[in-house]
Design a protein around this motif. Structure first.
Motif, PDB file in Angstrom:
ATOM      1  N   LEU A 280      37.951  21.895  27.362  1.00  0.00           N
ATOM      2  CA  LEU A 280      38.602  22.959  26.596  1.00  0.00           C
ATOM      3  C   LEU A 280      37.838  24.282  26.733  1.00  0.00           C
TER       4      LEU A 280
ATOM      5  N   ASN B 166      35.976  16.335  26.451  1.00  0.00           N
ATOM      6  CA  ASN B 166      37.105  17.176  26.060  1.00  0.00           C
ATOM      7  C   ASN B 166      36.665  18.549  25.579  1.00  0.00           C
ATOM      8  N   LEU B 167      35.532  18.620  24.893  1.00  0.00           N
ATOM      9  CA  LEU B 167      35.001  19.935  24.510  1.00  0.00           C
ATOM     10  C   LEU B 167      34.678  20.759  25.746  1.00  0.00           C
TER      11      LEU B 167
ATOM     12  N   LEU C 282      42.959  15.899  29.513  1.00  0.00           N
ATOM     13  CA  LEU C 282      41.855  15.539  28.635  1.00  0.00           C
ATOM     14  C   LEU C 282      41.689  14.023  28.623  1.00  0.00           C
TER      15      LEU C 282
ATOM     16  N   ILE D 207      34.724  12.990  23.222  1.00  0.00           N
ATOM     17  CA  ILE D 207      34.759  14.317  22.599  1.00  0.00           C
ATOM     18  C   ILE D 207      33.927  15.312  23.395  1.00  0.00           C
TER      19      ILE D 207
ATOM     20  N   LEU E  92      38.528  19.495  17.451  1.00  0.00           N
ATOM     21  CA  LEU E  92      38.385  18.074  17.705  1.00  0.00           C
ATOM     22  C   LEU E  92      37.609  17.427  16.561  1.00  0.00           C
TER      23      LEU E  92
ATOM     24  N   THR F  91      43.230  12.068  22.211  1.00  0.00           N
ATOM     25  CA  THR F  91      42.280  12.988  22.845  1.00  0.00           C
ATOM     26  C   THR F  91      41.244  13.500  21.842  1.00  0.00           C
TER      27      THR F  91
ATOM     28  N   ASP G 154      44.866  22.663  18.649  1.00  0.00           N
ATOM     29  CA  ASP G 154      44.477  21.944  19.866  1.00  0.00           C
ATOM     30  C   ASP G 154      43.010  22.105  20.222  1.00  0.00           C
ATOM     31  N   SER G 155      42.386  23.192  19.803  1.00  0.00           N
ATOM     32  CA  SER G 155      40.983  23.415  20.146  1.00  0.00           C
ATOM     33  C   SER G 155      40.028  22.850  19.091  1.00  0.00           C
TER      34      SER G 155
ATOM     35  N   VAL H 181      44.049  12.705  14.189  1.00  0.00           N
ATOM     36  CA  VAL H 181      43.781  13.152  15.551  1.00  0.00           C
ATOM     37  C   VAL H 181      44.614  12.359  16.539  1.00  0.00           C
ATOM     38  N   ARG H 182      44.907  13.029  17.667  1.00  0.00           N
ATOM     39  CA  ARG H 182      45.565  12.344  18.775  1.00  0.00           C
ATOM     40  C   ARG H 182      44.516  11.521  19.524  1.00  0.00           C
TER      41      ARG H 182
ATOM     42  N   GLN I 156      41.865  15.482  19.510  1.00  0.00           N
ATOM     43  CA  GLN I 156      42.288  16.804  19.049  1.00  0.00           C
ATOM     44  C   GLN I 156      43.009  16.655  17.719  1.00  0.00           C
TER      45      GLN I 156
END
Length: 188
Positions: A95, A91-92, A123, A88, A58, A46, A55-56, A43-44, A48
């Protein structure tokens, strides 16, 4: 070894079988997800998934491996998973707000690809702490604690652990000493 076998029975009050984390083999063999050398999802910062077109998706906690640390850090410990939680979640939400509504045959909305448009808030990123306090309850109001290479044990360490645990539980609306209500107990 002489080829003979012998066994010794050891008395005990409590047996604990502890193992380290292990990646699910199917992540590597049955998906297109990028994984580290141990099979954890790359994962990055972020959180992700690093795989192209993911990208979507996580991941956090023990199943995740940060590319920025070559999978070598952070260690698989609950404190890191807990601290990944707010990142997370944020970011969720971000997104999901970026998803354009699409309709299925019944007229309801369905998932869509995430398009990041100019001017959208970036994000959140996760940055793991360098070290953490490890506390282990060993019974009889005693605990072992370790941080920065220093290890202590005894009743005072248990008092610290008890205080931290109670403060943690209080965040969720009830104290650690309160019993769960009858409905919660029946669900367990």
């Amino acid at each position: 070894s002489s080829g003979s076998s012998s066994s010794t029975l050891l008395p005990y009050d409590l047996a604990v079988f502890a193992t380290g984390p292990e990646a699910w083999p199917w992540l590597r063999s049955n998906t297109d997800l990028q994984t580290d050398r141990h099979g954890y999802v790359s994962v990055r910062d972020t959180l992700q998934a690093a795989a192209a077109g993911a990208d979507s998706l996580l991941a956090c906690g023990d199943c995740a491996s940060l590319l920025s640390h070559d999978g070598a850090f952070p260690p698989k410990a609950g404190v890191y998973a807990v601290r990944m939680g707010p990142v997370i979640l944020a970011n969720l939400r971000a997104l999901l707000q970026r998803l354009p509504p699409q309709h299925n045959k019944e007229g309801g909305e369905t998932a869509a690809e995430v398009d990041v448009e100019e001017g959208e808030a970036p994000l959140h990123t996760y940055s793991p702490q360098a070290d953490f306090l490890s506390l282990l309850y060993v019974g009889e109001e005693r605990a072992i604690g370790s941080k920065w290479g220093v290890t202590l044990s005894g009743h005072a360490v248990w008092l610290l652990k008890d205080r931290i645990d109670r403060a943690w539980m209080a965040q969720f609306g009830r104290s650690a000493s309160e019993p769960a209500d009858e409905e919660q107990q029946q669900q367990q």
